[in-house]
Design a protein around this motif. Structure first.
Motif, mmCIF file in Angstrom:
data_model
loop_
_atom_site.group_PDB
_atom_site.id
_atom_site.type_symbol
_atom_site.label_atom_id
_atom_site.label_comp_id
_atom_site.label_asym_id
_atom_site.label_seq_id
_atom_site.Cartn_x
_atom_site.Cartn_y
_atom_site.Cartn_z
ATOM 1 N N UNK A 152 -8.208 11.016 71.381
ATOM 2 C CA UNK A 152 -9.360 11.718 70.822
ATOM 3 C C UNK A 152 -8.888 12.726 69.771
ATOM 4 N N UNK A 153 -9.650 12.918 68.689
ATOM 5 C CA UNK A 153 -9.259 13.925 67.687
ATOM 6 C C UNK A 153 -9.010 15.317 68.263
ATOM 7 N N UNK A 160 -2.878 18.486 65.837
ATOM 8 C CA UNK A 160 -1.802 18.428 64.841
ATOM 9 C C UNK A 160 -2.005 19.464 63.747
ATOM 10 N N UNK A 161 -3.247 19.623 63.311
ATOM 11 C CA UNK A 161 -3.536 20.602 62.251
ATOM 12 C C UNK A 161 -3.179 22.017 62.698
ATOM 13 N N UNK A 162 -3.601 22.385 63.907
ATOM 14 C CA UNK A 162 -3.356 23.758 64.355
ATOM 15 C C UNK A 162 -1.891 23.966 64.752
ATOM 16 N N UNK A 163 -1.233 22.920 65.241
ATOM 17 C CA UNK A 163 0.187 23.040 65.574
ATOM 18 C C UNK A 163 1.009 23.254 64.309
ATOM 19 N N UNK A 164 0.725 22.464 63.286
ATOM 20 C CA UNK A 164 1.467 22.595 62.032
ATOM 21 C C UNK A 164 1.212 23.949 61.368
ATOM 22 N N UNK A 165 -0.021 24.459 61.498
ATOM 23 C CA UNK A 165 -0.383 25.693 60.822
ATOM 24 C C UNK A 165 0.008 26.938 61.610
ATOM 25 N N UNK A 166 -0.218 26.912 62.931
ATOM 26 C CA UNK A 166 -0.054 28.127 63.719
ATOM 27 C C UNK A 166 0.734 27.930 65.011
ATOM 28 N N UNK A 167 1.204 26.704 65.268
ATOM 29 C CA UNK A 167 1.967 26.464 66.488
ATOM 30 C C UNK A 167 1.135 26.555 67.747
ATOM 31 N N UNK A 168 -0.139 26.207 67.636
ATOM 32 C CA UNK A 168 -1.034 26.352 68.777
ATOM 33 C C UNK A 168 -2.022 25.204 68.862
#
Length: 301
Positions: A152-153, A160-168
């Motif tokens: 699921x997105x 993936x977006x939040x991990x790459x941007x903020x590690x969370x």
């Protein structure tokens, strides 16, 4: 499996296309019912499927697709037409079909619903009603009730977006626990049932990952898989819906369903685990860590 034991895949989306691929790997003859003759249809043909055009809400196209079919996989994307399609399939299959098994792709939330419960989404209510229709039909039905998908997105693109941007991982799940399951594991169950429906008729299989985790524990599994720190950030549901979900461009019915899933996670309605994947297939469901590790480059960008 004899060549006459044709399987109809009605709903060749994420799970359905994976089921089709696995059936073809076992040389099972497969017919795929699609709404458009496009690149996806061409890819299904390339796998050896007999591709037919049809619409699950139109009885005449369902009847044509069922001709000569021995087992059927029924699924739809999130849609307000889900109950209509299920009713059409049940009615046509009773009158024109000769099915030894009909696999219904449902949802695990149905396990906690009643005829009058109101906390669930409209889509979840449609799944509950569709199960009633299939059960009343007298057809040889097998219900698959997966919990939320690892694919699921919520757990892939947005994570993936939040991990790459903020590690969370930022979601409105609070301290609720969850046990998401991979599409591939659900497809393995469906494939096993469709290859030999008889022992499974009348069964309901609840499909989850191997254990439940809260979101902090999920972040820890992401950390181990990715080799970098990942934390969980709890976001208020209203803020998340306004700032994230509403910008995804989803139809209102789908957006409301996902928002309800998020709320039910927060209310700990997804704190359920089952070993049905292992019982049916002989192999346990993937862990979150295994799933993420196999997609490391995707999550790290």
């Amino acid at each position: 499996m004899a060549a006459s034991d044709l399987v109809l895949i009605a709903g060749a989306g994420g799970v359905g296309s994976t089921v089709l691929e696995k059936l073809r790997a076992h040389d099972v003859p497969v017919r795929a019912m699609v709404r458009r003759d496009d690149d996806r249809a061409a890819a299904l043909r390339a796998l050896g499927a007999d591709v037919v055009l049809g619409d699950l809400t139109r009885p005449e196209t369902v009847a044509a697709a069922l001709d000569g079919v021995g087992a059927m996989y029924f699924a739809m994307p999130v849609s307000p037409d889900h109950l209509l399609a299920a009713t059409v399939v049940a009615s046509v299959a009773r009158e024109y079909g000769q099915l030894s098994g009909l696999v219904d792709m449902s949802q695990m939330t149905v396990s906690q619903m009643t005829a009058t419960s109101t906390d669930e989404s409209h889509q979840q209510r449609l799944h509950w009603l569709a199960e009633q229709v299939f059960n009343w039909s007298g057809l040889p039905v097998i219900h698959l009730r997966p919990t939320s998908f690892l694919d699921n997105p919520l757990f892939t693109t947005l994570a993936a977006m939040s991990i790459q941007k903020e590690g969370t991982i930022a979601l409105p799940f609070g301290t609720g626990r969850t046990s998401p399951v991979a599409v591939d594991d659900v497809a393995r169950v469906a494939t096993a049932v469709l290859r030999d429906p008889a022992p499974h008729v009348g069964h309901v299989y609840e499909l989850t990952g191997p254990r439940t985790v809260d979101m902090t524990q999920m972040a820890e599994e992401f950390s181990r898989a990715l080799g970098r720190p990942v934390t969980y950030t709890d976001v208020p549901l209203d803020l998340w819906r306004a700032e994230v979900l509403s910008k995804a461009g989803l139809p209102p019915h789908t957006e409301a369903h996902i928002a309800t899933m998020a709320r039910l996670h927060h209310e700990n309605r997804y704190d359920r685990a089952s070993d049905d994947v292992a019982r049916v297939t002989g192999t346990p469901a993937q862990t979150i860590e295994e799933f993420v590790a196999a997609r490391r480059d995707f999550y790290l960008g």
